[in-house]
Design an enzyme around this catalytic site. Structure first.
Site, mmCIF file in Angstrom:
data_model
loop_
_atom_site.group_PDB
_atom_site.id
_atom_site.type_symbol
_atom_site.label_atom_id
_atom_site.label_comp_id
_atom_site.label_asym_id
_atom_site.label_seq_id
_atom_site.Cartn_x
_atom_site.Cartn_y
_atom_site.Cartn_z
ATOM 1 N N CYS B 438 42.178 -11.596 10.551
ATOM 2 C CA CYS B 438 41.745 -11.116 11.866
ATOM 3 C C CYS B 438 40.766 -12.076 12.504
ATOM 4 O O CYS B 438 41.032 -12.656 13.539
ATOM 5 C CB CYS B 438 41.061 -9.763 11.732
ATOM 6 S SG CYS B 438 42.146 -8.488 11.199
ATOM 7 N N GLU B 440 38.116 -13.977 10.394
ATOM 8 C CA GLU B 440 37.207 -14.474 9.384
ATOM 9 C C GLU B 440 37.217 -15.997 9.298
ATOM 10 O O GLU B 440 38.215 -16.598 8.914
ATOM 11 C CB GLU B 440 37.592 -13.886 8.015
ATOM 12 C CG GLU B 440 37.653 -12.374 7.982
ATOM 13 C CD GLU B 440 39.059 -11.818 8.141
ATOM 14 O OE1 GLU B 440 39.533 -11.734 9.300
ATOM 15 O OE2 GLU B 440 39.689 -11.493 7.150
#
Lengths: 265, 843
Positions: B438, B440
Site C-alpha cells: 500500500c 510502505e
C-alpha cells in the site's frame, strides 16, 4: 478611519477555501454581506441583505453574517498561503457585492498584496466608478457579471437597470485590459437563448483588451436557503438548462467572437 | 536523459483483447500447487527445512500445470484459468475447508471451487494439519495475546495465515546476470565456506537450497519455451507462429541468463514476479522502480533501432495485464480487510537517483500510459514526487488520476528519504527507495520490512479505559483505574497511553511469534536468492538474511481518537457537561441509538456474557429486552434526549481535518501514543519495529467490532481510515484537510501513512483543473505530508454502480493504498468509500 488596514471592519457571511473556479490558481473566497441587486436566481440569498440574519436550520439556530476585521479574515485566508504560492492563487472577494463595503474591500485587497498573493473580485460593478476606482490599485483580476444587454429585462430580473454596469465595463476595460473577465449566468427564461448570450458576448468582445468570457449554467443549489430565510423562490419551477445547451452557446460565442469562452468558472 | 513532454499512444487491439479475456470468467481455486507441495513434503521429512522448501519449490516448478494464452507476448501463469488462485497449505489449513461452500458466494472476493479441487485440498490439509506456520505461531503466543486477538484489539491475520510477501527483490540482478549468475554467486559463497565453521551446516544448506531454486526456475521457464515451440508448430497463423517462436526463444534465454533486449527484460521480470508468488503466497510483492531498472534495456534497444516506443508500450501493457492475472484467495475475514482481490504489487516511477538527480525518464511516462491502456487494479501504480519532479510528469499523472482509476498514488521524497535515513539507510540507499504494497517505503533488494505486520485499532484501548481493561466480562487490557479516579484530563490521557502501550506489547508478542514460525517452517530460498545479503550471510530472509529488517504494524483511527479525546477534555473536564461515568454509559448504550442489525445478536451475547461473569442472572426476558434495545435504541425517552444532547454538543466541537491548530495538535499527540512506544521493540530477525498509520481496508471490518467512541461515532461503524479525517468531518475543503493531515508527524511513521482524498471529477476539469490539482499535491508535500491518493469518481456514479453493478464491471476505485474493482467490494466498504468527504472545490 482605522489606523491600520488590518483593523478595518466589515461584514462577511462566509469564507470558502479551495475555490478553483473563481480566478487563477487555488483561491479563498471571502463572501461580503449586502448586495445592490436582487437577482431572482441568486444562489446566495443570504448575501443580499446587509443586516445580520438569524434563521433556523434543521431545528438549530444559524446566523448569516459576522462583523470582523481585515486582520481576522487574512488570518484565515493565509492558512492556504502555500497553496497560493504554488498555484498563483490568492484572495477573491465575492458576495453580496464587495463594492457595498468599499473601505473594507480596499483594505482586504491591499492586505492580499502586502502578503504577496493575487487578488480578485467577483462583482456586478453596480456602483459609481469612483468607488470602483479606489479598489483598482490593489486588484489583479476583475470577474465582472454582465447578465443582459437589455436594460428593461435586466431591471425586471435583478431589480436594477444595466446602463451603469455597461458604462463601468467600458471604463474598467480601459484600465484592466485582459484582467477584466466577463461572466454570464445563463438563466432559463431570462437570457438562455443563443441570441441573448451572443449579444452579451459581442458587447464583451468590443471591450478593448478583454479576452475571456465565462458562461455559468444556472443551478438550484440555493433553493433551500430561500425556505430557511422565509422567502419565496422566484425561480421555482424553472429547471436547469439541459446538458449541452450551454455548451452550444459556448461554441456559438467562440464562432462569433474572438473571445475565449469557458463553460463554468 | 530523454524527457517526454507529451506522450500518448493508442492502445493496441491485442491489449484490449487480453484485458477482456482476464474478466471473461470468474476466478477459481486450483489445487495443483497444494498437491505438489504435499507430495514433496512427504518425501523429505528427514531433511533440514530449508532443503525441504527448495525441493518442494523444485517439484512445483517441474510439475505445476502451465498455459500460454491467446495473444500473449509475456507468458507465465500460476493457474490455468486467469485471475485464479493456488492454495498454500503450509501456511494455514483450517480456514478453507470450513469455507468451501461459501467461497463462490461470499460478498468479498468470491472464488469458484469444484469437487476434485476440494478433495485435493482436503488431502493436502490432512497432511499439513499441525505442521503449519499458523499453528506454530499460535503456540508461541502468550495467553494474554491470544485473548487480545480474540477480543479484536488488533489483528495479526496477514502473516498468521499467509506468506509474508511484502518485498522488492533485486530485479536488476536477474536482468543483468540471470539465475545462472545468482547460482554462481551462491556456489562461490559455498566454496568460500570452511567445513569447520561453526555455522557451516546452516549456511551450506541454505546456499545449496538457493542453487536448487535457481535451477528450478530455469526449468520452469524452459517448460514455457517448450510449450511455445509446440504451439508454434501447430499454429496456422503466420504472425502468431512467429510470436510463439519468439516467446520460445526468450524463455530459453531468460531468466537463466541476463537480458539482451527490452523484450527479454520484460519476460524476465514477469517470471521473477510470478514465481515469487508461487513460492510464498505472500502479497504485496512489489516490482518497485520498474522505470529505473528497465530503462537501460529500453534505451539500448531504441538506440540500436531494435524497438519502437509503440512496441515497447505494448510489452509494458502486456506486463500490466499479467500483473492482473495474479490472484490470491484469502479467508473470508481477511478478504474483507483486503477487499477487491488485492495483490498490492506496487510499481513506482519517478523520483531521484542515488546522487539526488531527477530520475524521471521515458519509461516513467510509459508506465502512466500503461495504466490508461490497462485500467485495472494492478499494478498499484505509484509516483515519487520531489521538488525537482518535472511538471509535465505531474500533469500526465493527474491526467491518469482524472480517469477515475484511483491511480497513481503520490509519495513525497522529501519526507520519506529522511524517514528511511532515521532508520539506518544511507543517503544513496534512501534516495533509491520504493514502495511496498500500500504505502510502505523501504530500500529495495535489501529489506525485509514485514510491513503489514498487524492492524492495531487505536479505538479499542480507549474503550478499555472506560471499562478499566474489561471487555465482555474478560480482563483484556490492564487496570488503568476506576473512572471516578480519573479526575483530570491528564490522568485520563495517561490511562489511554498505558492501556495502548500494554496492548502494543501484546501485538509485538503476536508478530514475533509469527515471525519465528515463518523462519522455522517456511523459509524461502528462491526469494532469498535475490535479497541482499542472504547469500553473504548464508541465511534466508525469514531468518534475518536481509540487510535491513523491520516489523511494521499499522495503527489506525487517529481521527476518532483526536476528536474523541478533544470531546472528553472539553465536555467532561472543562465544561463539565457530563461526568466520565455518564459518558461511559452513553458509549455503552451507543448514545441510545439502534445497532446495525447484523451486530445486534453478537452485542447482546457479549453483554450477557459480561453480566453472567459479573454474577448476574441473565434470563430470556433480559435477553429479549436487550435485543429490543439493540434493534430500536433505548426506550427511555429521558435518556434518549440526554444522549442526543451530548451527541449534538459533540457535533458542534471542532474536528480534526479543518486546519484547527488546537485539535490538530491533539491528533499529532494521539498518533504519537502509537508510533513512539512501538519504536523500542525488537523483532527476531535483529531489526526493530516501526509504525505505519494506515488501515488497508480493515477500518471497515474492525470498526464493525468497535463500540461507540467519544467522538460521536456510533457502534460498529467504520473507524477513520489512515491519517484521513473522520468521514464527512472535514468540512473546510481539501486544503484545510490536507493542512491538518500534514501537521501529524509523518516521518516517525516510517512504515507509511495513508491519506485518502476524494474529488468530484469537476474539480479536475480542464487544464486549469489539472494544474490546481497538481498544486494541491505539491503543497501538501511541501507541508511535509508523506502520501496522498485520490478517488475521482462522482458520488452519483458510485451510487449508480451499487444499483447496477452489471454496468460497472470495470469501474476501478481507490480503496486504501490500492485500487480495486468497485463492484467486487462488499457493500459496507462501498458505503465507506461513498461516504468519504467529496471535495469539489468551492462553488
Amino acid at each position: 478611519m482605522a489606523d491600520s488596514i488590518y483593523d478595518v471592519r466589515g461584514r462577511i457571511f462566509d469564507i470558502q477555501r479551495y475555490s478553483i473556479h473563481d480566478g487563477p490558481g487555488i483561491r479563498s473566497i471571502v463572501f461580503l454581506k449586502g448586495c445592490f441587486l436582487r437577482c431572482r436566481w441568486c444562489c446566495n440569498p443570504e448575501s443580499q441583505a446587509y443586516e445580520i440574519e438569524k434563521v433556523t436550520v434543521d431545528g438549530k439556530p444559524k446566523i448569516y453574517g459576522e462583523d470582523t476585521t481585515v486582520g481576522a479574515v487574512m488570518d484565515e485566508v493565509m492558512k492556504d498561503a502555500a497553496y497560493y504560492r504554488r498555484s498563483g492563487g490568492g484572495l477573491t472577494l465575492s458576495g453580496g457585492e464587495c463594492l457595498g463595503q468599499p473601505e473594507f474591500s480596499t483594505a482586504l485587497l491591499a492586505a492580499g498584496h502586502e502578503f504577496g498573493i493575487t487578488t480578485a473580485i467577483e462583482s456586478t460593478a453596480f456602483a459609481p466608478f469612483e468607488v470602483i476606482e479606489g479598489l483598482l490599485p490593489h486588484l489583479d483580476y476583475y470577474l465582472m457579471d454582465i447578465k443582459h444587454v437589455d436594460s428593461e429585462k435586466h431591471k425586471e430580473f435583478t431589480g436594477r437597470p444595466n446602463e451603469l454596469i455597461l458604462e463601468n465595463a467600458k471604463k474598467l476595460a480601459a484600465r484592466l485590459g485582459n484582467r477584466l473577465i466577463i461572466r454570464v449566468p445563463v438563466v432559463p427564461t431570462f437570457n438562455a437563448t443563443e441570441s441573448e448570450i451572443l449579444a452579451i458576448a459581442r458587447f464583451a468582445d468590443a471591450l478593448p483588451g478583454v479576452e475571456r468570457i465565462h458562461l455559468l449554467p444556472y443551478h438550484r443549489l440555493g433553493m433551500d436557503k430561500y425556505a430557511r430565510l422565509g422567502r419565496p423562490y422566484a425561480m421555482a419551477g424553472i429547471v436547469p438548462s439541459p446538458a449541452g445547451l450551454v455548451e452550444g452557446f459556448c461554441e456559438a460565442v467562440r464562432r462569433e467572437t474572438s473571445l475565449e469562452c469557458i463553460l463554468g468558472g | 536523459m530523454e524527457k517526454i513532454k507529451e506522450y500518448s499512444v493508442p492502445v493496441t487491439e491485442r491489449v484490449v483483447r487480453l484485458r477482456e479475456a482476464l474478466y471473461a470468467q470468474m476466478p477459481r481455486i486450483e489445487g495443483a500447487r497444494a498437491t505438489l507441495v504435499t507430495e514433496s513434503y512427504r518425501e523429505t521429512e528427514a531433511l533440514p527445512i530449508i532443503t525441504r522448501r527448495a525441493l518442494a519449490f523444485r517439484h512445483i516448478m517441474e510439475k505445476l500445470p502451465i498455459a500460454i494464452h491467446e495473444d500473449e507476448l509475456i507468458v507465465g501463469s500460476a493457474t490455468l484459468r486467469p485471475r485464479s488462485s493456488q492454495i498454500f497449505p503450509e501456511f494455514s489449513v483450517n480456514w478453507i475447508e470450513g469455507e468451501f461452500e461459501t467461497l463462490a458466494t461470499r460478498p468479498a472476493d468470491p472464488f469458484e471451487i469444484d469437487e476434485p479441487t476440494k478433495e485435493a485440498i482436503r488431502r493436502a490439509n490432512a497432511y499439513f494439519r499441525g505442521k503449519t506456520t499458523s499453528e506454530l505461531a499460535a503456540s508461541y503466543m502468550a495467553p494474554e495475546t491470544l485473548t487480545a486477538i480474540e477480543h479484536n484489539i488488533f489483528t495479526a491475520g496477514n502473516y498468521f495465515y499467509n506468506g509474508v510477501g511484502h518485498v522488492t527483490v533485486h530485479y536488476d540482478w536477474v536482468l543483468k546476470d540471470g539465475f545462472l549468475g545468482i547460482r554462481h554467486r551462491a556456489e562461490e559463497a559455498l566454496s568460500a565456506l570452511s567445513v569447520s565453521d561453526g555455522d557451516y551446516c546452516k549456511r551450506s544448506e541454505f546456499l545449496r537450497a538457493v542453487i536448487i531454486s535457481c535451477d528450478a526456475v530455469i526449468t520452469y521457464a524452459g517448460r514455457y519455451a517448450a510449450l511455445a515451440e509446440e504451439k508454434a508448430k501447430a499454429e496456422r497463423d503466420a504472425t502468431r507462429r512467429a510470436e510463439l517462436t519468439k516467446i520460445a526463444e526468450v524463455c530459453r534465454r531468460v531468466p537463466a541468463n541476463g537480458a539482451r533486449s527490452f523484450y527479454e527484460a520484460c519476460q524476465a521480470v514477469w517470471f521473477v514476479q510470478l514465481v515469487l508468488q508461487i513460492e510464498s503466497s505472500g502479497h504485496s510483492i512489489s516490482p518497485g522502480r520498474y522505470d529505473q531498472y528497465m530503462y537501460p534495456y529500453y534505451e539500448a534497444d531504441l538506440r540500436a533501432g531494435k524497438i519502437t516506443s509503440e512496441a515497447a508500450q505494448e510489452l509494458i501493457d502486456c506486463f500490466w495485464v499479467k500483473l492482473n492475472d495474479m490472484n490470491k484467495c484469502r479467508d473470508a475475514a481477511s478478504a474483507i480487510g483486503f477487499a477487491g482481490y488485492g495483490m498490492f504489487q506496487n510499481l513506482i516511477v519517478g523520483g531521484q537517483d542515488a546522487e539526488g538527480r531527477d530520475a524521471t525518464n521515458a519509461l516513467s511516462f510509459m508506465c502512466l500510459e500503461a495504466s490508461m491502456h490497462v485500467p485495472l487494479p494492478q499494478p498499484s501504480l505509484s509516483v515519487r514526487v520531489w521538488n525537482g519532479t518535472p511538471d509535465a510528469f505531474m500533469m500526465k499523472a493527474a491526467e491518469l488520476m482524472r480517469t477515475g482509476i484511483g491511480l497513481p498514488a503520490y509519495y513525497n521524497d522529501e519526507v520519506i528519504i529522511p524517514a528511511l535515513m532515521s532508520r539506518g539507510a544511507t543517503l544513496p540507499e534512501a534516495r533509491g527507495y520504493n514502495i511496498i504494497g500500500c504505502v510502505e517505503p523501504q530500500v529495495p533488494g535489501k529489506t525485509d520490512g514485514w510491513h503489514d505486520a498487524a492492524f492495531f485499532n487505536m479505538c479499542r484501548p480507549l474503550e478499555l479505559v472506560f471499562s478499566n481493561g474489561m471487555d465482555a466480562g474478560v480482563q483484556v487490557g490492564i487496570r488503568t483505574g476506576e473512572l471516578r479516579d480519573l479526575d483530570t484530563y491528564e490522568k485520563f490521557f495517561d490511562a489511554y497511553c498505558r492501556q495502548q502501550e500494554y496492548l502494543i506489547g501484546l501485538m509485538v508478542n503476536a508478530d514475533n511469534a509469527i515471525d519465528v514460525a515463518h523462519a522455522e517452517r517456511c523459509p524461502l530460498p528462491f526469494l532469498s536468492s535475490m535479497v541482499e545479503d542472504c547469500i553473504g550471510k548464508g541465511k534466508s530472509v525469514q531468518e534475518g538474511g536481509a540487510i535491513y529488517n523491520f516489523t511494521g504494524p499499522q495503527g489506525f483511527g487517529i481521527a476518532n481518537i483526536a476528536d474523541g479525546l478533544y470531546a472528553i477534555r472539553r465536555l467532561v473536564y472543562e465544561e463539565k457537561l457530563v461526568t466520565l461515568t455518564e459518558f461511559a454509559e452513553a458509549l455503552r448504550e451507543n448514545y441510545g441509538k439502534p445497532l446495525p442489525a447484523e451486530y445486534v445478536y453478537p452485542a447482546v451475547l457479549a453483554r450477557a456474557e459480561e453480566l453472567r461473569r459479573a454474577g448476574k442472572r441473565v434470563g430470556e426476558a433480559e435477553i429479549a429486552a436487550m435485543v429490543k434495545e439493540g434493534m430500536n435504541g433505548t426506550s427511555d425517552k429521558m435518556k434518549a434526549a440526554r444522549y442526543q444532547k451530548l451527541l449534538d454538543r459533540i457535533a458542534e466541537l471542532p474536528k480534526f481535518g479543518n486546519d484547527d491548530d488546537e485539535i490538530d495538535a491533539l491528533a499529532r499527540e494521539a498518533a504519537y501514543t502509537y508510533t513512539r512506544p512501538l519504536e523500542k521493540f525488537k523483532n527476531p530477525r535483529g531489526g526493530s519495529y516501526q509504525a505505519g498509520l494506515y488501515p488497508v481496508s480493515a477500518n471497515v471490518p474492525l470498526g464493525g467490532q468497535t463500540g461507540a467512541t467519544p467522538d460521536g461515532r456510533l457502534a460498529h461503524t467504520p473507524v477513520a481510515d489512515g491519517v484521513s479525517p473522520g468521514a464527512g468531518r472535514d468540512s473546510h475543503g481539501p486544503t484545510a484537510a490536507a493542512n491538518s493531515v500534514a501537521k501529524l508527524d509523518h516521518t516517525i511513521a516510517s512504515n507509511g501513512t495513508l491519506y485518502n482524498m476524494k474529488f468530484h471529477p469537476s474539480a479536475l476539469a480542464g487544464r486549469a483543473g489539472l494544474q490546481n490539482f497538481v498544486s494541491l499535491i505539491r503543497t501538501y508535500f511541501e507541508n511535509k505530508g508523506m502520501h496522498v491518493q485520490f478517488n475521482v469518481v462522482s458520488r452519483e456514479t458510485l451510487l449508480d454502480a451499487q444499483k447496477n453493478p452489471e454496468k460497472y464491471k470495470t469501474l476501478v476505485v481507490r480503496v486504501a493504498g490500492y485500487s480495486a474493482l468497485f463492484t467486487t467490494l462488499s457493500r459496507s466498504l462501498q458505503d465507506d468509500i461513498i461516504n468519504r468527504t467529496e471535495q469539489a472545490g468551492a462553488k
